[in-house]
Design a protein around this motif. Structure first.
Motif, PDB file in Angstrom:
ATOM      1  N   TYR A 369       0.800  -1.224   0.000  1.00 50.89           N
ATOM      2  CA  TYR A 369       0.000   0.000   0.000  1.00 50.89           C
ATOM      3  C   TYR A 369       0.831   1.271   0.000  1.00 50.89           C
ATOM      4  O   TYR A 369       0.387   2.318  -0.435  1.00 50.89           O
ATOM      5  N   LYS A 370       2.066   1.166   0.479  1.00 49.94           N
ATOM      6  CA  LYS A 370       2.893   2.385   0.567  1.00 49.94           C
ATOM      7  C   LYS A 370       3.484   2.779  -0.779  1.00 49.94           C
ATOM      8  O   LYS A 370       3.965   3.893  -0.935  1.00 49.94           O
ATOM      9  N   LYS A 371       3.449   1.828  -1.714  1.00 46.76           N
ATOM     10  CA  LYS A 371       4.029   2.114  -3.028  1.00 46.76           C
ATOM     11  C   LYS A 371       3.345   3.301  -3.678  1.00 46.76           C
ATOM     12  O   LYS A 371       2.157   3.520  -3.488  1.00 46.76           O
ATOM     13  N   GLY A 372       4.083   4.026  -4.464  1.00 46.85           N
ATOM     14  CA  GLY A 372       3.489   5.142  -5.190  1.00 46.85           C
ATOM     15  C   GLY A 372       3.443   6.381  -4.323  1.00 46.85           C
ATOM     16  O   GLY A 372       3.331   6.301  -3.102  1.00 46.85           O
ATOM     17  N   LYS A 373       3.539   7.515  -4.975  1.00 41.19           N
ATOM     18  CA  LYS A 373       3.509   8.766  -4.221  1.00 41.19           C
ATOM     19  C   LYS A 373       2.061   9.163  -3.989  1.00 41.19           C
ATOM     20  O   LYS A 373       1.135   8.561  -4.510  1.00 41.19           O
ATOM     21  N   GLY A 374       1.898  10.188  -3.203  1.00 44.08           N
ATOM     22  CA  GLY A 374       0.551  10.686  -2.965  1.00 44.08           C
ATOM     23  C   GLY A 374      -0.073  10.046  -1.748  1.00 44.08           C
ATOM     24  O   GLY A 374       0.444   9.075  -1.195  1.00 44.08           O
ATOM     25  N   VAL A 375      -1.195  10.629  -1.346  1.00 42.50           N
ATOM     26  CA  VAL A 375      -1.805  10.178  -0.101  1.00 42.50           C
ATOM     27  C   VAL A 375      -2.865   9.110  -0.345  1.00 42.50           C
ATOM     28  O   VAL A 375      -3.359   8.508   0.584  1.00 42.50           O
ATOM     29  N   PHE A 376      -3.210   8.891  -1.609  1.00 47.12           N
ATOM     30  CA  PHE A 376      -4.313   7.971  -1.849  1.00 47.12           C
ATOM     31  C   PHE A 376      -3.831   6.562  -2.167  1.00 47.12           C
ATOM     32  O   PHE A 376      -2.717   6.353  -2.631  1.00 47.12           O
ATOM     33  N   LEU A 377      -4.705   5.613  -1.897  1.00 47.59           N
ATOM     34  CA  LEU A 377      -4.390   4.216  -2.135  1.00 47.59           C
ATOM     35  C   LEU A 377      -4.561   3.899  -3.607  1.00 47.59           C
ATOM     36  O   LEU A 377      -5.378   4.494  -4.298  1.00 47.59           O
ATOM     37  N   ARG A 379      -5.622   0.770  -5.771  1.00 48.72           N
ATOM     38  CA  ARG A 379      -6.191  -0.564  -5.570  1.00 48.72           C
ATOM     39  C   ARG A 379      -6.125  -1.435  -6.820  1.00 48.72           C
ATOM     40  O   ARG A 379      -6.483  -2.593  -6.778  1.00 48.72           O
TER      41      ARG A 379
END
Lengths: 513, 367
Positions: A369-377, A379
């Protein structure tokens, strides 16, 4: 006398919601007879026994004791009918002695006289050949001794019908032999004994008759003398099954993980791991054998970065760049950031490896879930992974959006193992990965572990079934009271050798849990 | 054991439902309200002799009878909803925060302080920024303290947050006296009545619209935060199983502290809405027990911010309606609370029948 029927069940049915736990089950046990109830996990064995011992009440059907209909509404009723159950999880007071636990809760007239009671209990022990010190406190006892106390307890209360729920699951081969000896003595004394188990060799060894349940349904009863492993398996699973685990040989092996002098002291100050040293190699399945609670859990959790060690080091040889990293005192996140691909299938699947109330997709996300920037998930990736695992491992689920709590044990484990393998690990640790799984799922998991081994992964497998450990692993580390009592070659060792190592203690240091 | 064959079988037993279609669960909830209303009617007739239908009519009239009442209803709903939104992330994390009351109060205190001391010194836009900042900061501090102790020394957060409430009440009492107008009366009275400095403005002549819009924005924010953000995901994992959180490397302490800071900050905003947007004054009753009612709103809605709109509305509706009954029929104030209590009892009780069903044992044919 010997053919007198002690207990008879007629058309017993029990449902929980939409789940049929037992359907029209019929059983009879005679006096002086040992009946095994055989079935995979979830086939309704324990539910059935709980109805005899008064914990559940059947929806339909009748129970006859000595030919008369009995209505067992509570454990006290069961006791009045001289039925005693030895549960898988012992119900003893830790700070009391064996004798105190045995007399506990008995309503007797007159003054409490522990000496007199102890003498009576001792008589029972001598009669059946129990080897136990009645003045020892429970917390000082091994699992096998605790089990003995439970059995003596029901005998002291005058039980004629004894039910044992998976009594051998936590015992060493030597302890199992001892248990079987006393059971045979009880049979001679015309007690009726029901044993719940899923281990075929034990069934064949101890019982007179075998009743088989499959998915709550009563399949049939056979005389043990007319049965063999393949007949029983077929009854249990519903089809013929090959019971051999394939063990391949991988040529190239390299030390992947070096555990050096690892010491762990619990918060209560107990030395749980004591100078543990071993190496896990790539292309190898390293088995870890030991009595439950000998430090297996702490060992794996320490490697995974969940516990703080007192001494020692955990050296990881990175196959990509040849670097050596010490994983000690690193958090799971730091370990991942070092590029160490360590996967871990913990024994507590829904309490640690997965979140029961979350669906499969969200459980896939735990690792990513932590992968990727930004605050959103994000899915999408986890969703694809979930569908892939459902597809490849044949997970039975209504959809990828079903909470994993609603899946059966085998399917829960497929989800967890699938996720851990999907991270393409270089080290894969699995604690009791087939516990509670049916035969088909178990073999699927064994195959997955073997596949990983062939890919060059260093697999660490904590197991309880010695037969499986011997067939599946390349080397076996035996752990006893937090110390390594031996490292053996699985191809040449025997069950008895491992059993002896499991109970070997150096310097008499005792450890509980 | 009686071997006599007169056997007494248990009449029924309780069975956990594995799943229940949504429409069925709503029928159960609807039925429970219906039964509650019938019981309330009976209680009314027995205790007061009034016609229950008239009483219910009055109740509805009391809640939504006039435009003014509708606005009051909406305003009260919005405030209660906002507190519920604030406590939800904490509860989802299984952090039993019953300190919303205190967090709202300190937020209100900070707002009042800004209005009193900065009201004529700062331009309006800056004043609002300072008010929002200080009230959120005050609430956040009140949330941070118990969270910090919980995270580091595993103190019991329920007792801790409860105690923080009393501290907040006493501090507010102190300042109510300190700032009272006239001095020594113990009441602050309307703040900045002449200048209206620091009053949340009426929008289109509707005094409460500003409050409602702010809460609506927070509702949307909370819904998205909990469902689609990484933070929200971490909160769910920590709440479901701390072991799992550690296993995947979530910093549990950080999540606890961060979540409680946010929870407290939103409570602080509620304090601002109450002081600057509603009462224009500060008393020790500014939070008015909403910190506790909000917990019920949040749980009844199963922590879903959208459902919370309806649960908050229901509770406020009952409260307003029941209040009207007591004035119209000249009944004791407690009587309306009895009715509200009965209705809430049935609503909560219905959850039992949604999760479990009663099963009767079928008679044996051959007996």
């Amino acid at each position: 006398m010997s053919t007198q029927v002690a207990i008879e069940l007629k058309n017993i049915t029990k449902t929980f919601g939409n789940v049929v736990a037992n359907k029209d089950v019929n059983l009879t046990v005679n006096r002086g007879e040992i009946l095994s109830i055989l079935g995979e996990n979830g086939s309704g064995k324990t539910t059935l026994m709980n109805m005899i011992s008064g914990i559940y009440f059947p929806d339909h059907g009748q129970i006859f004791i000595n030919g008369e209909e009995a209505l067992i509404k509570s454990p006290k009723d069961a006791f009045d009918y001289k039925i005693g159950m030895i549960h898988q999880h012992f119900k003893l007071v830790d700070v009391f002695t064996a004798a105190e636990n045995i007399v506990l809760g008995l309503e007797e007239k007159g003054r409490y006289n522990i000496k007199k009671s102890t003498a009576e209990i001792q008589k029972i022990c001598d009669k059946y050949g129990f080897d136990i010190d009645l003045n020892k406190k429970i917390y000082e006892m091994s699992v096998s001794e605790k089990q003995t106390v439970e059995i003596v307890k029901v005998l002291y209360r005058g039980a004629d019908i004894l039910i044992l729920d998976e009594p051998t699951a936590v015992l060493t081969p030597q302890e199992i032999k001892k248990l079987f000896d006393v059971l045979r003595n009880m049979r001679k004394d015309s007690k009726s004994i029901i044993i719940i188990t899923h281990k075929l060799n034990e069934v064949l060894e101890i019982s007179d008759k075998v009743s088989v349940l499959r998915k709550g349904e009563y399949i049939g009863t056979v005389q043990t003398s007319e049965a063999n492993e393949s007949i029983l398996t077929e009854m249990m699973v519903g089809k013929k099954i090959d019971l051999n685990i394939e063990r391949s040989d991988v040529e190239e092996k390299a030390d992947r993980l070096l555990i050096n002098n690892m010491c762990y002291v619990s918060r209560e100050g107990v030395k749980v791991l004591n100078h543990v040293t071993f190496a896990a190699r790539s292309g190898e399945i390293l088995g870890i054998a030991g009595i439950a609670g000998s430090g297996q859990r702490e060992l794996l959790e320490s490697i995974a970065g969940l516990r703080k060690l007192k001494h020692g080091s955990i050296i990881y040889n990175n196959p990509k760049n040849g670097n050596q990293e010490n994983l000690r005192d690193k958090t799971p996140v730091e370990i991942r950031e070092l590029g160490v691909r360590l996967s871990f299938v913990p024994e507590d699947r829904l309490g640690m490896g997965l979140v029961g109330n979350m669906d499969i997709v969200d459980n896939m996300m735990l690792r990513s879930y932590k992968k990727g920037k930004g605050v959103f998930l994000e899915r999408k990736g986890p969703k694809d992974l979930a569908n892939k695992i459902i597809d490849e491992l044949e997970v039975v689920t209504p959809s990828a959006n079903t909470p994993v709590r609603n899946l059966s044990g085998g399917n829960v484990q497929k989800v967890l193992v699938g996720r851990e393998i999907a991270a393409s690990p270089t080290v894969l640790m699995a604690a009791y990965p087939v516990r509670g799984l049916d035969i088909n799922s178990s073999y699927l998991i064994y195959n997955l572990l073997n596949e990983q081994k062939e890919k060059g992964v260093a697999v660490i497998f904590v197991g309880e079934d010695l037969d499986v450990l011997l067939e599946l692993c390349d080397r076996i580390v035996v752990i006893s009271s937090g110390q390594i009592s031996g490292i053996v070659d699985a191809r040449t060792t025997t069950k008895e050798e491992i059993g002896l190592l499991m109970t070997k203690t150096d310097g008499g240091e005792k450890n509980e849990q | 054991m009686s071997s006599n064959n007169k056997v007494h079988e248990p009449l029924f037993h309780v069975v956990k439902r594995s799943n229940i279609p949504t429409w069925k669960s709503w029928i159960i909830r609807g039925l429970s309200i219906l039964v509650a209303l019938i019981i309330c009617g009976l209680v009314t007739v027995i205790m007061t002799g009034e016609n229950p239908f008239e009483v219910y009519g009055t109740m509805i009239k009391g809640a939504i009878g006039t435009e003014r009442r509708i606005w009051t209803l909406a305003q009260n709903t919005a405030i209660l909803l906002c507190v519920a939104l604030a406590v939800t992330p904490a509860f989802k994390m299984k952090f039993w925060n019953i300190g919303a009351e205190g967090q709202v109060l300190v937020g209100g205190l900070a707002t009042a302080a800004c209005m009193i001391f900065l009201g004529d010194k700062l331009p309006t836009w800056l004043l609002f920024i300072v008010m929002f900042a200080t009230s959120m900061l005050a609430g956040a501090l009140w949330g941070f303290i118990p969270a910090f102790f919980k995270a580091n020394w595993n103190t019991n957060e329920t007792l801790f947050t409860l105690m923080m409430n009393y501290i907040a009440i006493q501090i507010v009492s102190y300042f109510c006296y300190e700032w009272s107008v006239p001095k020594g009366s113990g009441h602050i009275g309307t703040i900045n009545g002449a200048t209206e400095a620091g009053w949340l403005p009426a929008i289109g002549g509707k005094a409460y619209l500003c409050n409602i819009l702010i809460v609506a924005a927070i509702t949307v924010f909370m819904y998205v935060y909990l469902k689609y953000s990484k933070h929200g995901y971490e909160i769910s994992v920590v709440g479901e199983s701390e072991n799992t959180a550690k296993y995947i490397g979530i910093n549990v302490k950080k999540v606890i502290v961060r979540t409680m800071i946010m929870s407290g900050a939103i409570c602080g905003i509620v304090g601002l809405l109450m002081v600057s947007g509603t009462d224009r004054t500060l008393t020790r009753d500014t939070a008015g027990g909403r910190g506790f009612t909000a917990i019920m709103v949040s749980w009844l809605a199963k922590f879903n911010p959208i459902y919370m709109i309806f649960t908050a509305l229901l509770l406020v509706f009952l409260q307003r309606g029941a209040g009207e009954i007591s004035t119209t029929f000249g009944l004791n104030e407690s009587f309306s609370e009895i009715l509200t209590g009965i209705i809430i009892f049935f609503i909560i009780g219905s959850e039992f029948f949604i999760n479990y069903s009663l099963k009767f044992r079928e008679k044996e044919a051959n007996k």
